[in-house]
Design a protein around this motif. Structure first.
Motif, PDB file in Angstrom:
ATOM      1  N   ASP A   1       0.835  -1.207   0.000  1.00 13.95           N
ATOM      2  CA  ASP A   1       0.000   0.000   0.000  1.00 13.95           C
ATOM      3  C   ASP A   1       0.868   1.254   0.000  1.00 13.95           C
TER       4      ASP A   1
ATOM      5  N   HIS B   1      -3.254   5.070 -14.161  1.00 14.36           N
ATOM      6  CA  HIS B   1      -3.170   4.131 -13.025  1.00 14.36           C
ATOM      7  C   HIS B   1      -1.900   3.288 -13.071  1.00 14.36           C
TER       8      HIS B   1
ATOM      9  N   THR C   1      -6.712  -1.756 -16.048  1.00 14.33           N
ATOM     10  CA  THR C   1      -6.986  -1.601 -14.615  1.00 14.33           C
ATOM     11  C   THR C   1      -7.475  -2.934 -14.056  1.00 14.33           C
TER      12      THR C   1
ATOM     13  N   GLN D   1      -3.325   3.020  -7.931  1.00 15.73           N
ATOM     14  CA  GLN D   1      -4.344   3.880  -8.525  1.00 15.73           C
ATOM     15  C   GLN D   1      -3.879   5.326  -8.516  1.00 15.73           C
TER      16      GLN D   1
ATOM     17  N   LEU E   1      -8.954  -4.991 -10.502  1.00 18.41           N
ATOM     18  CA  LEU E   1      -9.445  -5.011  -9.130  1.00 18.41           C
ATOM     19  C   LEU E   1      -9.246  -6.414  -8.558  1.00 18.41           C
ATOM     20  N   SER E   2      -9.503  -6.579  -7.275  1.00 19.48           N
ATOM     21  CA  SER E   2      -9.311  -7.873  -6.620  1.00 19.48           C
ATOM     22  C   SER E   2     -10.391  -8.866  -7.012  1.00 19.48           C
TER      23      SER E   2
ATOM     24  N   THR F   1      -4.898  -2.264  -5.470  1.00 22.02           N
ATOM     25  CA  THR F   1      -6.279  -2.490  -5.899  1.00 22.02           C
ATOM     26  C   THR F   1      -6.592  -3.939  -6.242  1.00 22.02           C
ATOM     27  N   ASN F   2      -5.582  -4.748  -6.496  1.00 21.74           N
ATOM     28  CA  ASN F   2      -5.842  -6.143  -6.886  1.00 21.74           C
ATOM     29  C   ASN F   2      -5.283  -7.095  -5.838  1.00 21.74           C
TER      30      ASN F   2
END
Length: 423
Positions: free
Chosen positions: A303, A315, A392, A326, A394-395, A339-340
């Protein structure tokens, strides 16, 4: 600007020039020859054992002189115990990565640098005007180590973690007090160099979890780990075989189990930020492990890395390898956390791979015409949960994991029934 010359590379270049009979008159031709040879090494077309042999020789001179320490130094320097393979290819990232046989078992020898004490910015001691080296006390060193582990890895310090990072005693009964002080300083200096290597720290401290290659020991700046056999990806013929596909489904289930361990073994997930199919492999006991630990960090560290406030316009500017960041488009800065997650990356890079626009073809572990209708859509949803067109990511969530497991188990179960029917 301070220029740092790589003496080893310069020596190799000079040797090549001499072998080619290069003179000042032939300067341009010689440069071309050297460039071609360099690229052949860089692209692993050719390989050499020269650096390995020279480095081990220098290391063992240090062992004989009593200035290099580690629990495997005797093995490093004994005949036919640690034997490098005859041909070593170029490895990026670390300066030391070579395959070897250790007591007959395949291993990798790793380390950040051939010489452990070159970088003055990471030095454990300071030298006064008289040339005297000053070291921290053992307690001060432990405080520094505690801060290092917390800041760089989000890991807490304990005496057990100290012994995992350095297993040798810090004093010897056979030595007088002044020599024991020297021995302590040499030990702390070597340990400090080893803990600058994130891979060594994670493998050593998480050894009891059995998710990374086994650590056999160290000598100076080098350490030895087991060689984990990389997973086999399907060839063209295997893509048409149901039995071979079911076998890979079994490996995929083991991979999912390992990924779930990384998500749950700590209070926060452990992110695999440089993830490739060949980074997963089986130990000799058929335990699935992750074998390239250079960029494995707990979520708070990732993070901080992807949300460090650096400038961005998209991103992907905020990504840390496969860990996606991001960009705040209003402030044009990398803000927020990763984000993932591991599951998303495994689905995309390991299970699916690249299809090159061809139906029923792909480089992924689960690529097969048998999975076109049910499995492939699940993998695509897991690999790109938001359906993004711009890269992009995401998780992937728990539902993706549950459905994927269910389908893979069904594939394995059907293959077992087919095998019973053929008996």
């Amino acid at each position: 600007m301070k220029i740092r010359w790589n003496v080893g590379v310069l020596r190799n270049v000079c040797d090549i020039l001499v072998l080619c009979g290069c003179t000042a008159r032939k300067g341009t031709a010689c440069v071309v020859v050297v460039l071609i040879v360099y690229l052949l090494y860089r692209w692993n077309v050719v390989c050499s054992n020269r650096d390995v042999v020279n480095a081990l020789s220098d290391l063992c001179v240090g062992v004989e002189e009593g200035i290099v320490h580690g629990n495997l130094c005797k093995e490093f320097c004994a005949q036919n115990v640690l034997v490098p393979l005859k041909c070593q290819a170029w490895h990026g990232g670390k300066e030391i990565v070579f395959r070897a046989s250790f007591r007959g078992n395949p291993v990798f020898v790793k380390g950040r640098r051939w010489s452990g004490f070159e970088n003055s910015e990471e030095s454990l001691f300071w030298t006064d005007d008289a040339g005297v080296e000053h070291y921290p006390s053992l307690e001060d060193f432990k405080d520094v180590l505690r801060l290092h582990l917390h800041h760089n890895f989000n890991l807490s310090y304990s005496e057990k973690s100290f012994s995992r990072l350095w297993s040798l005693p810090l004093t010897k009964e056979s030595l007088p007090a002044d020599e024991n002080e020297i021995y302590l300083h040499q030990s702390l200096r070597t340990m400090w160099d080893l803990v600058q290597d994130p891979e060594y720290v994670m493998i050593a401290l998480l050894q009891h979890l059995d998710v990374f290659p086994e650590l056999y020991g160290t000598c100076g700046p080098m350490y030895v780990v087991e060689e984990v056999k990389p997973l086999d990806l399907p060839g063209l013929l295997e893509m048409t075989s149901y039995s071979a596909w079911a076998g890979r489904a079994r490996l995929a289930l083991a991979t999912l189990d390992l990924i779930e361990e990384f998500d749950t073994m700590f209070d926060t997930p452990l992110h695999l930020c440089d993830l490739k199919p060949e980074h997963f492999g089986l130990s000799e006991h058929q335990r699935m492990k992750f074998n390239d630990v250079d960029n494995v960090y707990l979520k708070p560290i990732v993070d901080r890395s992807v949300g460090d406030g650096s400038a961005c316009s998209r991103h992907s500017d905020c990504d840390f390898f496969d860990c996606k960041g991001q960009c705040n488009m209003l402030k044009k800065k990398c803000l927020g956390g990763v984000t993932n997650n591991n599951l998303q990356v495994v689905c995309e890079k390991v299970f699916l791979g690249s299809s090159f626009g061809l139906k029923s073809f792909g480089t992924g572990m689960l690529a097969s015409r048998h999975g076109e209708k049910i499995l492939k859509p699940l993998l695509q949803a897991c690999a790109n949960p938001s359906g993004s067109k711009d890269g992009t990511r995401l998780s992937a969530d728990r539902d993706h994991l549950v459905r994927l497991r269910s389908v893979l188990r069904e594939i394995v179960s059907f293959d077992e029934r087919l095998s019973e029917d053929n008996l």
